[in-house]
Motif scaffolding. Sequence first.
Motif, PDB file in Angstrom:
ATOM      1  N   LEU A 143      40.137  30.857 128.347  1.00 28.78           N
ATOM      2  CA  LEU A 143      39.515  30.161 127.690  1.00 28.78           C
ATOM      3  C   LEU A 143      38.873  28.911 128.476  1.00 28.78           C
ATOM      4  O   LEU A 143      39.676  28.287 129.074  1.00 28.78           O
ATOM      5  CB  LEU A 143      40.419  29.672 126.413  1.00 28.78           C
ATOM      6  N   VAL A 144      37.507  28.739 127.919  1.00 29.24           N
ATOM      7  CA  VAL A 144      36.816  27.578 128.442  1.00 29.24           C
ATOM      8  C   VAL A 144      36.064  26.735 127.311  1.00 29.24           C
ATOM      9  O   VAL A 144      35.676  27.329 126.627  1.00 29.24           O
ATOM     10  CB  VAL A 144      35.833  28.150 129.463  1.00 29.24           C
ATOM     11  N   VAL A 145      36.323  25.552 127.534  1.00 30.47           N
ATOM     12  CA  VAL A 145      35.553  24.542 126.666  1.00 30.47           C
ATOM     13  C   VAL A 145      34.759  23.788 127.215  1.00 30.47           C
ATOM     14  O   VAL A 145      34.904  23.131 128.445  1.00 30.47           O
ATOM     15  CB  VAL A 145      36.774  23.775 125.997  1.00 30.47           C
ATOM     16  N   GLY A 146      33.429  23.756 126.785  1.00 28.65           N
ATOM     17  CA  GLY A 146      32.467  22.758 127.441  1.00 28.65           C
ATOM     18  C   GLY A 146      31.332  22.187 126.433  1.00 28.65           C
ATOM     19  O   GLY A 146      31.679  22.572 125.092  1.00 28.65           O
ATOM     20  N   PRO A 147      30.528  21.374 126.775  1.00 32.67           N
ATOM     21  CA  PRO A 147      29.677  20.763 125.923  1.00 32.67           C
ATOM     22  C   PRO A 147      28.649  21.525 125.492  1.00 32.67           C
ATOM     23  O   PRO A 147      27.842  22.074 125.978  1.00 32.67           O
ATOM     24  CB  PRO A 147      29.189  19.523 126.621  1.00 32.67           C
ATOM     25  N   ASP A 148      28.467  21.683 123.967  1.00 32.38           N
ATOM     26  CA  ASP A 148      27.462  22.624 123.408  1.00 32.38           C
ATOM     27  C   ASP A 148      26.212  21.773 123.804  1.00 32.38           C
ATOM     28  O   ASP A 148      25.880  20.504 123.628  1.00 32.38           O
ATOM     29  CB  ASP A 148      27.648  22.676 121.888  1.00 32.38           C
ATOM     30  N   TYR A 149      25.052  22.536 123.844  1.00 28.82           N
ATOM     31  CA  TYR A 149      23.750  22.124 124.288  1.00 28.82           C
ATOM     32  C   TYR A 149      23.214  21.420 122.840  1.00 28.82           C
ATOM     33  O   TYR A 149      23.154  21.871 121.836  1.00 28.82           O
ATOM     34  CB  TYR A 149      22.751  23.348 124.534  1.00 28.82           C
ATOM     35  N   PRO A 150      22.375  20.229 123.039  1.00 29.32           N
ATOM     36  CA  PRO A 150      21.739  19.488 122.011  1.00 29.32           C
ATOM     37  C   PRO A 150      20.781  20.149 121.435  1.00 29.32           C
ATOM     38  O   PRO A 150      20.263  21.053 121.877  1.00 29.32           O
ATOM     39  CB  PRO A 150      21.654  18.128 122.704  1.00 29.32           C
ATOM     40  N   LYS A 151      20.562  19.605 120.103  1.00 31.09           N
ATOM     41  CA  LYS A 151      19.508  20.426 119.359  1.00 31.09           C
ATOM     42  C   LYS A 151      18.328  19.789 119.441  1.00 31.09           C
ATOM     43  O   LYS A 151      17.156  20.411 118.954  1.00 31.09           O
ATOM     44  CB  LYS A 151      20.157  20.443 117.916  1.00 31.09           C
ATOM     45  N   THR A 152      18.180  18.580 119.792  1.00 30.18           N
ATOM     46  CA  THR A 152      16.764  17.894 119.721  1.00 30.18           C
ATOM     47  C   THR A 152      16.324  17.804 121.279  1.00 30.18           C
ATOM     48  O   THR A 152      17.267  17.819 122.498  1.00 30.18           O
ATOM     49  CB  THR A 152      16.898  16.190 119.431  1.00 30.18           C
ATOM     50  N   GLN A 188      33.372  24.014 118.001  1.00 31.74           N
ATOM     51  CA  GLN A 188      34.132  22.878 117.501  1.00 31.74           C
ATOM     52  C   GLN A 188      33.641  21.435 117.566  1.00 31.74           C
ATOM     53  O   GLN A 188      32.921  21.159 118.318  1.00 31.74           O
ATOM     54  CB  GLN A 188      35.649  23.011 118.212  1.00 31.74           C
ATOM     55  N   GLN A 189      34.196  20.554 116.507  1.00 29.54           N
ATOM     56  CA  GLN A 189      33.777  19.325 116.350  1.00 29.54           C
ATOM     57  C   GLN A 189      34.583  18.276 115.702  1.00 29.54           C
ATOM     58  O   GLN A 189      35.353  18.766 114.846  1.00 29.54           O
ATOM     59  CB  GLN A 189      32.184  19.238 115.537  1.00 29.54           C
ATOM     60  N   ALA A 190      34.831  17.038 116.364  1.00 28.43           N
ATOM     61  CA  ALA A 190      35.708  16.069 115.873  1.00 28.43           C
ATOM     62  C   ALA A 190      35.298  15.795 114.384  1.00 28.43           C
ATOM     63  O   ALA A 190      36.417  15.689 113.423  1.00 28.43           O
ATOM     64  CB  ALA A 190      35.753  15.093 116.465  1.00 28.43           C
ATOM     65  N   ARG A 191      34.192  15.581 114.099  1.00 29.11           N
ATOM     66  CA  ARG A 191      33.572  15.423 112.706  1.00 29.11           C
ATOM     67  C   ARG A 191      32.055  15.249 112.980  1.00 29.11           C
ATOM     68  O   ARG A 191      31.620  15.406 114.048  1.00 29.11           O
ATOM     69  CB  ARG A 191      34.166  13.893 112.186  1.00 29.11           C
ATOM     70  N   PRO A 192      31.072  15.565 111.951  1.00 30.46           N
ATOM     71  CA  PRO A 192      29.723  15.501 111.657  1.00 30.46           C
ATOM     72  C   PRO A 192      29.263  14.269 112.300  1.00 30.46           C
ATOM     73  O   PRO A 192      29.545  13.232 112.341  1.00 30.46           O
ATOM     74  CB  PRO A 192      29.699  15.428 110.071  1.00 30.46           C
ATOM     75  N   GLY A 193      28.338  14.657 113.223  1.00 28.34           N
ATOM     76  CA  GLY A 193      27.743  13.554 114.096  1.00 28.34           C
ATOM     77  C   GLY A 193      28.180  13.291 115.399  1.00 28.34           C
ATOM     78  O   GLY A 193      27.693  12.452 116.222  1.00 28.34           O
ATOM     79  N   THR A 194      29.482  13.947 115.883  1.00 28.55           N
ATOM     80  CA  THR A 194      30.086  13.637 117.129  1.00 28.55           C
ATOM     81  C   THR A 194      29.668  14.784 117.891  1.00 28.55           C
ATOM     82  O   THR A 194      29.283  15.918 117.373  1.00 28.55           O
ATOM     83  CB  THR A 194      31.541  13.478 116.923  1.00 28.55           C
ATOM     84  N   PRO A 195      29.923  14.762 119.251  1.00 29.55           N
ATOM     85  CA  PRO A 195      29.510  15.890 120.350  1.00 29.55           C
ATOM     86  C   PRO A 195      30.281  17.147 119.756  1.00 29.55           C
ATOM     87  O   PRO A 195      31.224  17.219 119.531  1.00 29.55           O
ATOM     88  CB  PRO A 195      29.833  15.388 121.703  1.00 29.55           C
ATOM     89  N   ARG A 196      29.465  18.307 120.103  1.00 28.46           N
ATOM     90  CA  ARG A 196      29.732  19.663 119.594  1.00 28.46           C
ATOM     91  C   ARG A 196      30.389  20.373 120.870  1.00 28.46           C
ATOM     92  O   ARG A 196      29.879  19.928 121.794  1.00 28.46           O
ATOM     93  CB  ARG A 196      28.962  20.663 118.847  1.00 28.46           C
ATOM     94  N   ALA A 197      31.578  20.853 120.728  1.00 29.36           N
ATOM     95  CA  ALA A 197      32.181  21.695 122.067  1.00 29.36           C
ATOM     96  C   ALA A 197      31.836  23.242 121.793  1.00 29.36           C
ATOM     97  O   ALA A 197      32.100  23.568 120.397  1.00 29.36           O
ATOM     98  CB  ALA A 197      33.665  21.289 121.950  1.00 29.36           C
ATOM     99  N   ILE A 198      31.724  23.864 122.603  1.00 29.61           N
ATOM    100  CA  ILE A 198      31.717  25.200 122.655  1.00 29.61           C
ATOM    101  C   ILE A 198      32.537  26.055 123.511  1.00 29.61           C
ATOM    102  O   ILE A 198      33.007  25.568 124.499  1.00 29.61           O
ATOM    103  CB  ILE A 198      30.173  25.998 123.220  1.00 29.61           C
ATOM    104  N   THR A 199      33.761  26.525 122.575  1.00 34.45           N
ATOM    105  CA  THR A 199      35.018  27.147 123.117  1.00 34.45           C
ATOM    106  C   THR A 199      34.791  28.741 123.246  1.00 34.45           C
ATOM    107  O   THR A 199      34.615  29.308 122.277  1.00 34.45           O
ATOM    108  CB  THR A 199      36.242  26.887 122.310  1.00 34.45           C
TER     109      THR A 199
END
Length: 222
Positions: A143-152, A188-199
């Motif tokens: 299992l690897v968790v990293g930062p999801d690519y931003p959308k903008t 995964q995301q802590a709450r809307p508007g925070t950085p998204r993680a891709i697991t």
Amino acid sequence: MGVLEDKSRARLFYKYLSKVYDRVNPFIWNEEMRDEALELLDLRPDDRVLDVGCGTGFATEGLLRYTDDVHGLDQSAHQLERAFAKFGKDDDVRFYRGDAERLPFADDSFDAVWSSGSIEYWPNPVAALREFRRVVEPGGRVLVVGPDYPKTTLFQKLADSIMLFYDEHEAQRMFEEAGFVDIEHHIQQARPGTPRAITTVARAPDDESADDESAETVETDA
């Protein structure tokens, strides 16, 4: 390549971040997200687990709820000092200073490999993932968790200048190239508007003949 995908710069960065890491980390990767990811790994009580990029031991603490046989590796001596202060004195965890792309373990040493918040600093992620496949037993899960690519576009340019950000398609490519099968991606995301993680959860082939097995992709939104 982002500025922190250089190992010496990453070590310097964590020299100072280690002092506040446990206070900052929950805003990006909190206990609820960690615990959700742990469920995906499906650990057994007798599993021998490697935590790559263990940092100060945030994920290590969660892994210990499932098995007593946890091993933590990190390239930052400052992060390891804090992790050892939490667990090392009681010998609950064995810690190693090392490189994700050159793991100091024999083939098939672990039942499972976990890594959260580390892949974004690896200069060669596929090389590290191949090392994960080497040290995990056939059929073992990673299992690897990293930062999801931003959308903008603006945040994409900023992200690319700092470290590795990637999306489900790039994660699929990297894990397939490293030889994994049964690949799943979860956002995964802590709450809307925070950085998204891709697991990403994947399995090492049971044997070499399984290399040709097609990988299945599962995508879930936060």
